[in-house]
Motif scaffolding. Structure first.
Motif, PDB file in Angstrom:
ATOM      1  N   PRO A  10       1.679   0.115 -11.124  1.00 47.04           N
ATOM      2  CA  PRO A  10       1.795   0.933 -12.336  1.00 47.04           C
ATOM      3  C   PRO A  10       3.223   0.928 -12.847  1.00 47.04           C
ATOM      4  O   PRO A  10       4.167   0.994 -12.059  1.00 47.04           O
ATOM      5  CB  PRO A  10       1.370   2.325 -11.865  1.00 47.04           C
ATOM      6  N   PRO A  11       3.416   0.833 -14.146  1.00 43.33           N
ATOM      7  CA  PRO A  11       4.784   0.728 -14.665  1.00 43.33           C
ATOM      8  C   PRO A  11       5.592   1.990 -14.437  1.00 43.33           C
ATOM      9  O   PRO A  11       5.068   3.099 -14.420  1.00 43.33           O
ATOM     10  CB  PRO A  11       4.576   0.463 -16.161  1.00 43.33           C
ATOM     11  N   VAL A  12       6.890   1.778 -14.273  1.00 42.00           N
ATOM     12  CA  VAL A  12       7.835   2.886 -14.160  1.00 42.00           C
ATOM     13  C   VAL A  12       8.771   2.822 -15.358  1.00 42.00           C
ATOM     14  O   VAL A  12       8.701   1.903 -16.174  1.00 42.00           O
ATOM     15  CB  VAL A  12       8.616   2.824 -12.833  1.00 42.00           C
ATOM     16  N   ASP A  13       9.618   3.817 -15.473  1.00 40.53           N
ATOM     17  CA  ASP A  13      10.546   3.853 -16.600  1.00 40.53           C
ATOM     18  C   ASP A  13      11.730   2.922 -16.357  1.00 40.53           C
ATOM     19  O   ASP A  13      12.061   2.081 -17.196  1.00 40.53           O
ATOM     20  CB  ASP A  13      11.012   5.292 -16.819  1.00 40.53           C
ATOM     21  N   ARG A  14      12.366   3.032 -15.186  1.00 41.02           N
ATOM     22  CA  ARG A  14      13.586   2.273 -14.911  1.00 41.02           C
ATOM     23  C   ARG A  14      13.520   1.699 -13.501  1.00 41.02           C
ATOM     24  O   ARG A  14      12.921   2.295 -12.600  1.00 41.02           O
ATOM     25  CB  ARG A  14      14.816   3.171 -15.054  1.00 41.02           C
ATOM     26  N   LEU A  15      14.184   0.546 -13.335  1.00 40.76           N
ATOM     27  CA  LEU A  15      14.150  -0.174 -12.059  1.00 40.76           C
ATOM     28  C   LEU A  15      15.533  -0.703 -11.742  1.00 40.76           C
ATOM     29  O   LEU A  15      16.187  -1.313 -12.583  1.00 40.76           O
ATOM     30  CB  LEU A  15      13.163  -1.350 -12.172  1.00 40.76           C
ATOM     31  N   GLU A  38       0.830  -1.210   0.000  1.00 38.75           N
ATOM     32  CA  GLU A  38       0.000   0.000   0.000  1.00 38.75           C
ATOM     33  C   GLU A  38       0.861   1.255   0.000  1.00 38.75           C
ATOM     34  O   GLU A  38       0.575   2.226  -0.727  1.00 38.75           O
ATOM     35  CB  GLU A  38      -0.924   0.002   1.220  1.00 38.75           C
ATOM     36  N   HIS A  39       1.918   1.248   0.791  1.00 42.94           N
ATOM     37  CA  HIS A  39       2.787   2.426   0.857  1.00 42.94           C
ATOM     38  C   HIS A  39       3.596   2.596  -0.431  1.00 42.94           C
ATOM     39  O   HIS A  39       3.843   3.729  -0.858  1.00 42.94           O
ATOM     40  CB  HIS A  39       3.703   2.340   2.079  1.00 42.94           C
ATOM     41  N   LEU A  40       4.000   1.501  -1.035  1.00 43.90           N
ATOM     42  CA  LEU A  40       4.669   1.576  -2.332  1.00 43.90           C
ATOM     43  C   LEU A  40       3.767   2.239  -3.361  1.00 43.90           C
ATOM     44  O   LEU A  40       4.183   3.170  -4.075  1.00 43.90           O
ATOM     45  CB  LEU A  40       5.056   0.172  -2.787  1.00 43.90           C
ATOM     46  N   LEU A  41       2.534   1.789  -3.448  1.00 44.03           N
ATOM     47  CA  LEU A  41       1.605   2.347  -4.433  1.00 44.03           C
ATOM     48  C   LEU A  41       1.308   3.821  -4.136  1.00 44.03           C
ATOM     49  O   LEU A  41       1.229   4.643  -5.059  1.00 44.03           O
ATOM     50  CB  LEU A  41       0.313   1.534  -4.448  1.00 44.03           C
ATOM     51  N   ALA A  42       1.167   4.145  -2.851  1.00 49.77           N
ATOM     52  CA  ALA A  42       0.900   5.540  -2.483  1.00 49.77           C
ATOM     53  C   ALA A  42       2.081   6.432  -2.827  1.00 49.77           C
ATOM     54  O   ALA A  42       1.906   7.562  -3.306  1.00 49.77           O
ATOM     55  CB  ALA A  42       0.575   5.635  -0.988  1.00 49.77           C
ATOM     56  N   ALA A  43       3.306   5.942  -2.591  1.00 52.10           N
ATOM     57  CA  ALA A  43       4.484   6.742  -2.915  1.00 52.10           C
ATOM     58  C   ALA A  43       4.602   6.953  -4.416  1.00 52.10           C
ATOM     59  O   ALA A  43       4.934   8.057  -4.873  1.00 52.10           O
ATOM     60  CB  ALA A  43       5.731   6.066  -2.366  1.00 52.10           C
ATOM     61  N   LEU A  44       4.355   5.912  -5.199  1.00 42.92           N
ATOM     62  CA  LEU A  44       4.388   6.070  -6.658  1.00 42.92           C
ATOM     63  C   LEU A  44       3.370   7.103  -7.111  1.00 42.92           C
ATOM     64  O   LEU A  44       3.617   7.870  -8.042  1.00 42.92           O
ATOM     65  CB  LEU A  44       4.094   4.734  -7.337  1.00 42.92           C
ATOM     66  N   ASP A  45       2.233   7.120  -6.450  1.00 46.73           N
ATOM     67  CA  ASP A  45       1.153   8.021  -6.850  1.00 46.73           C
ATOM     68  C   ASP A  45       1.509   9.483  -6.617  1.00 46.73           C
ATOM     69  O   ASP A  45       0.887  10.372  -7.198  1.00 46.73           O
ATOM     70  CB  ASP A  45      -0.123   7.658  -6.091  1.00 46.73           C
ATOM     71  N   THR A  46       2.509   9.752  -5.775  1.00 50.91           N
ATOM     72  CA  THR A  46       2.926  11.139  -5.542  1.00 50.91           C
ATOM     73  C   THR A  46       3.839  11.656  -6.639  1.00 50.91           C
ATOM     74  O   THR A  46       4.140  12.852  -6.677  1.00 50.91           O
ATOM     75  CB  THR A  46       3.659  11.275  -4.193  1.00 50.91           C
ATOM     76  N   LEU A  47       4.301  10.759  -7.519  1.00 47.41           N
ATOM     77  CA  LEU A  47       5.262  11.133  -8.560  1.00 47.41           C
ATOM     78  C   LEU A  47       4.575  11.184  -9.919  1.00 47.41           C
ATOM     79  O   LEU A  47       3.579  10.494 -10.142  1.00 47.41           O
ATOM     80  CB  LEU A  47       6.414  10.124  -8.599  1.00 47.41           C
ATOM     81  N   PRO A  48       5.102  11.968 -10.851  1.00 53.70           N
ATOM     82  CA  PRO A  48       4.522  12.011 -12.196  1.00 53.70           C
ATOM     83  C   PRO A  48       4.505  10.627 -12.830  1.00 53.70           C
ATOM     84  O   PRO A  48       5.373   9.786 -12.557  1.00 53.70           O
ATOM     85  CB  PRO A  48       5.456  12.958 -12.954  1.00 53.70           C
ATOM     86  N   ALA A  49       3.537  10.390 -13.679  1.00 53.30           N
ATOM     87  CA  ALA A  49       3.376   9.058 -14.281  1.00 53.30           C
ATOM     88  C   ALA A  49       4.495   8.724 -15.259  1.00 53.30           C
ATOM     89  O   ALA A  49       4.755   7.550 -15.527  1.00 53.30           O
ATOM     90  CB  ALA A  49       2.023   8.967 -14.980  1.00 53.30           C
ATOM     91  N   GLN A  50       5.160   9.727 -15.799  1.00 57.43           N
ATOM     92  CA  GLN A  50       6.226   9.503 -16.770  1.00 57.43           C
ATOM     93  C   GLN A  50       7.586   9.774 -16.134  1.00 57.43           C
ATOM     94  O   GLN A  50       7.728  10.641 -15.276  1.00 57.43           O
ATOM     95  CB  GLN A  50       6.042  10.424 -17.986  1.00 57.43           C
ATOM     96  N   GLY A  51       8.601   9.005 -16.571  1.00 63.16           N
ATOM     97  CA  GLY A  51       9.971   9.277 -16.155  1.00 63.16           C
ATOM     98  C   GLY A  51      10.319   8.854 -14.747  1.00 63.16           C
ATOM     99  O   GLY A  51      11.274   9.367 -14.158  1.00 63.16           O
ATOM    100  N   ARG A  52       9.605   7.866 -14.205  1.00 63.82           N
ATOM    101  CA  ARG A  52       9.878   7.427 -12.834  1.00 63.82           C
ATOM    102  C   ARG A  52      10.962   6.341 -12.822  1.00 63.82           C
ATOM    103  O   ARG A  52      10.936   5.417 -13.621  1.00 63.82           O
ATOM    104  CB  ARG A  52       8.611   6.880 -12.186  1.00 63.82           C
TER     105      ARG A  52
END
Length: 202
Positions: free
Chosen positions: A90-95, A53-67
């Motif tokens: 949700p997909p990110v750019d790089r991992l 839940e915290h992972l998804l919430a943190a991702l949601d604070t960042l722009p959808a592109q270029g993460r």
């Protein structure tokens, strides 16, 4: 493209001063980058559902592109579980996955046994990281005794940077400032190298 970074810590990690992830967050922020580096709840006794839940919430604070997402230790397994969910992360750019522990080791510890054995496939990982997914691991990590090359790199078709004699790539091995990881964050496609002055092979 606007860049942003999510940095995720592992088991028993309270983001201490001197840890390479905290140093990385500070360096990126000082360079004007947008960074999320959350303290995940109950790091000594983490719950997979709560951390997800915290992972998804943190991702949601960042722009959808270029993460870009940078995981260390248990956070690598957190990401793999999230990627394998019926409603995947949700997909990110790089991992970047750094020093993932093996399922065998996690199952020995009741506090983190739920993180063992993610069903993530290579396709799940590709879908979660659209441009690059890279694994960084040592050949002598006590938390992955069989070797990350077989358990993760080959199984998930990840690019691998294998660092001889560097243990768990933590503060115990001298991983405070780690310029190579900062360079990876800012220059897509470069390899990650051992930190100068860290624990030598042998």
């Amino acid at each position: 493209m606007t860049r942003s970074f999510l940095i995720l810590h592992g088991w028993q990690n309270t983001r201490p001063p001197g840890h390479w992830q905290r140093w990385l967050a500070e360096q990126l922020e000082a360079g004007g980058e947008r960074v999320a580096y959350p303290q995940l709840p109950d790091p000594d006794e983490p719950r997979l559902d709560v951390w997800t839940e915290h992972l998804l919430a943190a991702l949601d604070t960042l722009p959808a592109q270029g993460r870009t997402v940078v995981c260390h230790s248990l956070a690598c397994l957190l990401w793999l579980h999230a990627a394998a969910r019926p409603s995947p992360v949700p997909p990110v750019d790089r991992l970047l996955l750094v020093a993932p522990p093996s399922g065998e080791v996690l199952r020995r510890h009741i506090e983190v046994a739920a993180f063992a054995g993610p069903a993530a496939s290579a396709a799940d990982v590709r879908a979660s990281a659209l441009s690059e997914a890279r694994l960084v691991a040592a050949d002598d990590d006590p938390y992955c005794p069989a070797g990350a090359a077989g358990e993760y790199a080959r199984a998930l078709e990840l690019e691998l940077d294998l660092l001889p004699g560097q243990g768990h790539l933590s503060m115990d091995e001298g991983y405070g400032p780690w310029p190579s990881v900062l360079r990876w964050c800012l220059e897509p496609g470069v390899r990650v190298e051992a930190r100068a002055g860290a624990m030598p092979p042998g």
